[in-house]
Design an enzyme around this catalytic site. Structure first.
Site, mmCIF file in Angstrom:
data_model
loop_
_atom_site.group_PDB
_atom_site.id
_atom_site.type_symbol
_atom_site.label_atom_id
_atom_site.label_comp_id
_atom_site.label_asym_id
_atom_site.label_seq_id
_atom_site.Cartn_x
_atom_site.Cartn_y
_atom_site.Cartn_z
ATOM 1 N N ASP A 1 0.820 -1.213 0.000
ATOM 2 C CA ASP A 1 0.000 0.000 0.000
ATOM 3 C C ASP A 1 0.852 1.261 0.000
ATOM 4 O O ASP A 1 0.462 2.279 -0.581
ATOM 5 C CB ASP A 1 -0.933 0.007 1.218
ATOM 6 C CG ASP A 1 -2.173 -0.834 0.985
ATOM 7 O OD1 ASP A 1 -2.116 -1.744 0.144
ATOM 8 O OD2 ASP A 1 -3.197 -0.576 1.634
ATOM 9 N N CYS B 1 0.840 -8.251 4.780
ATOM 10 C CA CYS B 1 0.485 -6.838 4.626
ATOM 11 C C CYS B 1 -1.010 -6.649 4.377
ATOM 12 O O CYS B 1 -1.775 -7.604 4.321
ATOM 13 C CB CYS B 1 1.339 -6.198 3.538
ATOM 14 S SG CYS B 1 3.069 -6.035 4.060
ATOM 15 N N ASP B 2 -1.379 -5.406 4.175
ATOM 16 C CA ASP B 2 -2.728 -4.902 4.386
ATOM 17 C C ASP B 2 -3.868 -5.758 3.850
ATOM 18 O O ASP B 2 -4.716 -6.216 4.607
ATOM 19 C CB ASP B 2 -2.842 -3.495 3.775
ATOM 20 C CG ASP B 2 -1.917 -2.510 4.454
ATOM 21 O OD1 ASP B 2 -0.804 -2.916 4.821
ATOM 22 O OD2 ASP B 2 -2.282 -1.348 4.610
ATOM 23 N N LYS B 3 -3.955 -5.963 2.549
ATOM 24 C CA LYS B 3 -5.116 -6.648 1.974
ATOM 25 C C LYS B 3 -4.894 -8.148 1.863
ATOM 26 O O LYS B 3 -5.840 -8.912 1.673
ATOM 27 C CB LYS B 3 -5.447 -6.078 0.590
ATOM 28 C CG LYS B 3 -5.577 -4.578 0.560
ATOM 29 C CD LYS B 3 -6.498 -4.047 1.629
ATOM 30 C CE LYS B 3 -6.344 -2.559 1.839
ATOM 31 N NZ LYS B 3 -5.015 -2.111 2.257
ATOM 32 N N CYS C 1 5.215 -2.641 8.271
ATOM 33 C CA CYS C 1 5.642 -1.362 8.851
ATOM 34 C C CYS C 1 5.339 -1.287 10.349
ATOM 35 O O CYS C 1 4.328 -1.798 10.824
ATOM 36 C CB CYS C 1 4.989 -0.216 8.104
ATOM 37 S SG CYS C 1 5.510 -0.124 6.380
ATOM 38 N N GLU D 1 -6.671 4.468 -0.190
ATOM 39 C CA GLU D 1 -6.179 4.994 1.076
ATOM 40 C C GLU D 1 -5.597 6.379 0.841
ATOM 41 O O GLU D 1 -5.005 6.633 -0.203
ATOM 42 C CB GLU D 1 -5.075 4.093 1.637
ATOM 43 C CG GLU D 1 -5.582 2.871 2.331
ATOM 44 C CD GLU D 1 -4.477 2.121 3.057
ATOM 45 O OE1 GLU D 1 -4.825 1.169 3.762
ATOM 46 O OE2 GLU D 1 -3.301 2.483 2.907
ATOM 47 N N SER E 1 -5.118 5.216 5.512
ATOM 48 C CA SER E 1 -4.082 4.288 5.928
ATOM 49 C C SER E 1 -4.150 4.089 7.432
ATOM 50 O O SER E 1 -4.591 4.966 8.177
ATOM 51 C CB SER E 1 -2.714 4.854 5.545
ATOM 52 O OG SER E 1 -1.680 4.174 6.210
#
Length: 557
Positions: free
Chosen positions: A78, A119-121, A191, A442, A468
């Site tokens: 992202d 990570c995110d998705k 992160c 985001e 985010s």
């Protein structure tokens, strides 16, 4: 076993011929075949090391008597996709990940599954796939990145975005910015703050599909490899006991995850993903329940971006299991839920305590008596909006100002950097929703720039897009219905007065009903030239208030 359909009997000789080509032998055919869904790639810092995690998982499966077979999925970073056309594909990738895992498992008849996201998705996509397939499964992430250091100060990725705004107002030199960007991400892992990736990895633990430590053991620690090996062994135990994801993920375990979310102060994106995960589990979840749990759950942590501590601090302080233990003291979770350990939730968290009360507050001394996320409603968001209230300055909990309206993120960022946005205003960014964006981008750039330029104590930002996990301030996203489908946000004009009351959970446009009716008569949805996957996505995606899940429009099922 499912895999018998591809390996046993005279009729399966052609199938075995192909399996022999892989280097498998007769002994392997006598064992369960365990799929390893690995999202490793060389562009995402949280994923570049996942081959090491996969190897440890493989060792665990082999030691426990299984035959491991790995396959890949995609994964979007992202941060790299932020603030350009690529971000339209990030949320949309969640559905492709879930679909691709479904395809691989249904076509190749794996008996069980270990999923390796980071990570995110990718995390929610894999959780959705596990629940859809409902074969024994364990999720083991790649782990978080360590925080960075710059000139004696601990930092993370979000500091770089905020520094861009400081450079623009000449509070920082470009040379200082370069030093910061070289230092913020010191190595591989997700992160280092309580951003979306770490939020979802922590909630995977709380919901019961990840082993203790899944959300917090740093990527570079040997304990992460040990956890991965344990996950490989554990999936074999789940297979032997026939414990499946839908045995684990029920309305009560989802409530546990929501309570943990509120206690930790996770990303607003968790709301979007929990709705989609619940849908795959066949569980009815609505925003009102999330808000109800938030009202009754104390906020025990203020990790970056809400505070100045990081995920590695959270790990050393006791992590998710210590938070669960605190919530259990107040009877705020159901401790009887089964997890991928094969045992009840309480049997894991009773081994943990708070080791640093500056990072995890005791239940009787929280940062606040209510949770880190709030659901707002009002005439501007009839179906709801989401804000990370634990990261909002006290003076911005109530705010009223004149609207400064933009129909895309880029225009807003240019206006903020150009000094067009003034103190006291309310930035409105619309046509960035699931369908209108499409992809619900985001918006770390505008929110971080607002903070970097010193406007976060006087400017609110509203959008039908999303933020985010690194976002701070009075940033209210997921406004539903979105502009593209005629939601009230589409009717806002420059100069309108908007009232934001986070404490009272209201977001209202102070324009008469008569005037709004007049504007609606003249309104038309935006036309965008789309092709490929994103066009199909825009045509099938639903509202953020439903988790932006996909469905065939007009299908009542």
């Amino acid at each position: 076993m499912r895999s018998d359909e591809i390996k046993l009997g005279v009729e399966r000789a052609p199938h075995r011929a192909l399996l022999y080509a892989l280097g498998l032998d007769r002994e392997d055919f006598q064992k369960p075949i365990i799929g390893i869904a690995n999202s490793a790639n060389e562009i995402v810092p949280g994923h570049i090391h996942l081959s090491k995690i996969s190897q440890a998982v493989r060792e665990g499966i082999l030691a426990a008597g299984g035959t491991p077979i790995e396959f890949s999925t995609i994964g979007v970073c992202d941060g790299i996709a932020m603030n350009h056309e690529g971000m339209k594909y990030s949320l949309a990738s969640r559905e492709l990940i879930a679909d691709s895992i479904e395809v691989m498992c249904m076509a190749h008849r794996f008996d069980a599954l270990v999923l390796i996201p980071n990570c995110d998705k990718i995390i929610p996509g894999m959780l959705m796939a596990a629940l859809r397939l409902n074969i024994p499964a364990v999720v083991v992430s790649g782990g978080p990145m360590l925080s960075g250091w710059s000139q004696g100060t601990r930092i993370d990725y979000s500091d770089v975005y905020e520094a861009v705004g400081r450079v623009k107002v000449k509070q920082m030199s470009e040379e200082q910015l370069e030093e910061l960007e070289r230092s913020a991400c010191p190595g591989y892992g997700s992160c280092a703050g309580m951003f979306t990736a770490n939020s979802m990895n922590c909630l995977t633990e709380a919901i019961g599909l990840g082993l203790p430590g899944n959300g917090t053991i740093p990527a570079v620690y040997s304990r992460r490899i040990m956890l991965a090996r344990q996950a490989g062994r554990q999936v074999m135990e789940l297979l032997n006991k026939d414990i499946r994801p839908r045995d684990i993920v029920t309305i009560d375990s989802i409530k546990n995850a929501i309570a943990t979310d509120m206690a930790i102060g996770c990303s607003t994106n968790t709301v979007l993903h929990l709705l989609a995960i619940a849908n795959e589990a066949g569980v009815k979840l609505e925003l009102d329940l999330i808000d109800e749990i938030s009202e009754g759950t104390p906020n025990l942590c203020r990790l970056s971006p809400a505070g100045d501590v990081f995920i590695d601090d959270f790990y050393r302080a006791g992590g998710v299991q210590a938070v669960l233990a605190e919530l259990a003291k107040a009877d705020l979770i159901n401790s009887d839920m089964i997890t991928v350990t094969g045992h009840k939730l309480r049997e894991s968290f009773t081994k943990y305590s708070i080791y640093d009360k500056n990072v995890i507050r005791p239940i009787e001394d929280p940062f606040s008596r209510t949770g880190g996320i709030a659901i707002l409603k009002g005439n501007l968001a009839p179906d709801g909006a989401v804000v990370k209230k634990s990261a909002v300055l006290p003076e911005m909990m109530q705010h009223e100002g004149r609207a400064r309206v933009f129909d895309d993120e880029e225009s807003a960022v240019n206006a903020i950097l150009g000094g067009v946005v003034k103190k006291g205003e309310v930035i409105v960014i619309r046509y960035e929703g699931p369908s209108g964006g499409p992809g619900m981008r985001e918006m770390l750039s505008p929110t971080s720039t607002v903070k970097g330029m010193g406007l976060d104590a006087s400017v609110a930002l509203l959008t039908d897009g999303r933020f985010s996990g690194a976002t701070t301030g009075a940033s209210i996203g997921h406004i539903s219905p979105e502009a593209q489908v005629g939601g009230p946000i589409a009717l806002v004009e420059d100069g309108d007065t908007i009232s934001v009351d986070i404490t009272g959970k209201r977001i209202d446009l102070k324009v008469s009903d008569e005037e709004l009716s007049r504007r609606r008569m003249a309104w038309k949805p935006k036309k965008k030239e789309l092709s490929g996957y994103i066009a199909r996505y825009a045509n099938m995606v639903t509202s953020a208030s439903r988790g932006a899940i996909l469905e065939i429009k007009g299908d009542d099922n």
